[in-house]
Design a protein around this motif. Sequence first.
Motif, PDB file in Angstrom:
ATOM      1  N   HIS A  20      65.550  -5.778  24.695  1.00  0.00           N
ATOM      2  CA  HIS A  20      64.571  -6.215  23.691  1.00  0.00           C
ATOM      3  C   HIS A  20      64.424  -5.238  22.533  1.00  0.00           C
ATOM      4  O   HIS A  20      63.658  -5.485  21.606  1.00  0.00           O
ATOM      5  CB  HIS A  20      63.206  -6.430  24.357  1.00  0.00           C
ATOM      6  CG  HIS A  20      63.215  -7.515  25.387  1.00  0.00           C
ATOM      7  ND1 HIS A  20      63.286  -8.854  25.057  1.00  0.00           N
ATOM      8  CD2 HIS A  20      63.202  -7.459  26.744  1.00  0.00           C
ATOM      9  CE1 HIS A  20      63.290  -9.576  26.160  1.00  0.00           C
ATOM     10  NE2 HIS A  20      63.250  -8.760  27.195  1.00  0.00           N
ATOM     11  N   THR A  21      65.148  -4.121  22.572  1.00  0.00           N
ATOM     12  CA  THR A  21      65.057  -3.144  21.479  1.00  0.00           C
ATOM     13  C   THR A  21      66.156  -3.405  20.448  1.00  0.00           C
ATOM     14  O   THR A  21      66.980  -4.320  20.597  1.00  0.00           O
ATOM     15  CB  THR A  21      65.204  -1.714  22.031  1.00  0.00           C
ATOM     16  OG1 THR A  21      66.452  -1.599  22.718  1.00  0.00           O
ATOM     17  CG2 THR A  21      64.076  -1.399  22.999  1.00  0.00           C
ATOM     18  N   ASN A  22      66.177  -2.596  19.389  1.00  0.00           N
ATOM     19  CA  ASN A  22      67.171  -2.815  18.326  1.00  0.00           C
ATOM     20  C   ASN A  22      68.513  -2.185  18.680  1.00  0.00           C
ATOM     21  O   ASN A  22      68.602  -1.339  19.577  1.00  0.00           O
ATOM     22  CB  ASN A  22      66.643  -2.277  16.984  1.00  0.00           C
ATOM     23  CG  ASN A  22      66.367  -0.788  17.028  1.00  0.00           C
ATOM     24  OD1 ASN A  22      67.277   0.027  17.158  1.00  0.00           O
ATOM     25  ND2 ASN A  22      65.086  -0.411  16.942  1.00  0.00           N
ATOM     26  N   ILE A  23      69.536  -2.595  17.951  1.00  0.00           N
ATOM     27  CA  ILE A  23      70.912  -2.164  18.231  1.00  0.00           C
ATOM     28  C   ILE A  23      71.064  -0.654  18.090  1.00  0.00           C
ATOM     29  O   ILE A  23      71.749  -0.007  18.887  1.00  0.00           O
ATOM     30  CB  ILE A  23      71.905  -2.875  17.287  1.00  0.00           C
ATOM     31  CG1 ILE A  23      71.877  -4.395  17.506  1.00  0.00           C
ATOM     32  CG2 ILE A  23      73.321  -2.346  17.499  1.00  0.00           C
ATOM     33  CD1 ILE A  23      72.412  -4.849  18.835  1.00  0.00           C
ATOM     34  N   ASP A  50      68.882   1.746  18.606  1.00  0.00           N
ATOM     35  CA  ASP A  50      68.337   2.438  19.785  1.00  0.00           C
ATOM     36  C   ASP A  50      69.260   2.292  20.990  1.00  0.00           C
ATOM     37  O   ASP A  50      69.383   3.218  21.797  1.00  0.00           O
ATOM     38  CB  ASP A  50      66.944   1.899  20.119  1.00  0.00           C
ATOM     39  CG  ASP A  50      65.878   2.420  19.177  1.00  0.00           C
ATOM     40  OD1 ASP A  50      66.143   3.419  18.480  1.00  0.00           O
ATOM     41  OD2 ASP A  50      64.786   1.828  19.115  1.00  0.00           O
ATOM     42  N   LYS A 101      72.208  -8.652  24.882  1.00  0.00           N
ATOM     43  CA  LYS A 101      71.210  -8.914  23.837  1.00  0.00           C
ATOM     44  C   LYS A 101      71.634 -10.086  22.946  1.00  0.00           C
ATOM     45  O   LYS A 101      70.834 -10.979  22.640  1.00  0.00           O
ATOM     46  CB  LYS A 101      71.019  -7.651  22.983  1.00  0.00           C
ATOM     47  CG  LYS A 101      70.000  -7.792  21.851  1.00  0.00           C
ATOM     48  CD  LYS A 101      69.884  -6.487  21.082  1.00  0.00           C
ATOM     49  CE  LYS A 101      68.898  -6.629  19.928  1.00  0.00           C
ATOM     50  NZ  LYS A 101      67.517  -6.838  20.407  1.00  0.00           N
ATOM     51  N   ASN A 148      69.766 -13.729  22.804  1.00  0.00           N
ATOM     52  CA  ASN A 148      69.185 -14.256  21.567  1.00  0.00           C
ATOM     53  C   ASN A 148      69.690 -15.655  21.237  1.00  0.00           C
ATOM     54  O   ASN A 148      68.963 -16.461  20.642  1.00  0.00           O
ATOM     55  CB  ASN A 148      69.488 -13.311  20.399  1.00  0.00           C
ATOM     56  CG  ASN A 148      68.684 -12.025  20.473  1.00  0.00           C
ATOM     57  OD1 ASN A 148      67.600 -11.998  21.043  1.00  0.00           O
ATOM     58  ND2 ASN A 148      69.214 -10.943  19.920  1.00  0.00           N
TER      59      ASN A 148
END
Length: 282
Positions: free
Chosen positions: A43-46, A48, A70, A74
């Motif tokens: 659920h975090t950004n690419i 990170d 991820k 999505n």
Amino acid sequence: MRISPVKFTMVLISIILFTYTTYRAINLSLTFDEAYTFQTFVHTNIFDILTNNFSAEIANNHIVNTILVKIFYNFFGNTEFVLRLPSLIGHLLYLFFTFIFVEKFVKSKTAKITSFILLNLNIFLLDFFSLARGYALAAGLVASSVYFLIEYLSNRKKRIYLFASLITSWLSVLTNFTLLNYFIALISFLFCLSIFENIRMKQNFFGRVKKILYNSYPIIIITVTTFLSILIPLGRVVKRKLLYYGGDNNFVSDTIGSLVRASLYKFNLSPTHETILTILIF
């Protein structure tokens, strides 16, 4: 076009095995590690994910696998099957490259089938091909890297195979850091090969060094790229002292012995039989 009995047998085995892992990917409940990966990392950004920028005290982020999970999440939602799609892709890669490897480089018909079975019927390996973890994709990438390496050694003029072997090995490291073992062995072998091939050239010392570096530029480029790409994420894992899994005794007991015990899938053997198998594998 007529297909040979050997090819037909290997294709049939591949279909059965992939059907099996797909069925498991659809029907098995999530394990703790899969759920943890999904809840903590997906659920975090690419950025990170690429840099392992998490407070979690567990080395569960298998970078390439996490990014693919991820992406699929999505697009398609959060069913067990969707989260395990990257591992099924890894299984397809593994089946495909072990198939063409055996078909091209193993001569005996009996040895072809036997080799293919040995490469594909490890029970733990089949387990990983059905789980939303990085091991399956890493295995598929290593299989492709080994195949491209042998192709390159068979025809040294086709340097595209050298790049392909190095790039897939780099991706395998980003999928699971333990594949650094394979990557370092690969680049060491290739660099030594370049040295041995150029050391007898009728040039002065600096001329030889220049030639070696020129012939090794794909190795140097991918090596630098690999270590730059893992410097931050692996550094964070090391800093948090999360590389704690493994043996403390010796190579035979902790590597060969554990391989025997794990591959038997907890089937109890007598110490004598375990020792015999350990000796055979060693």
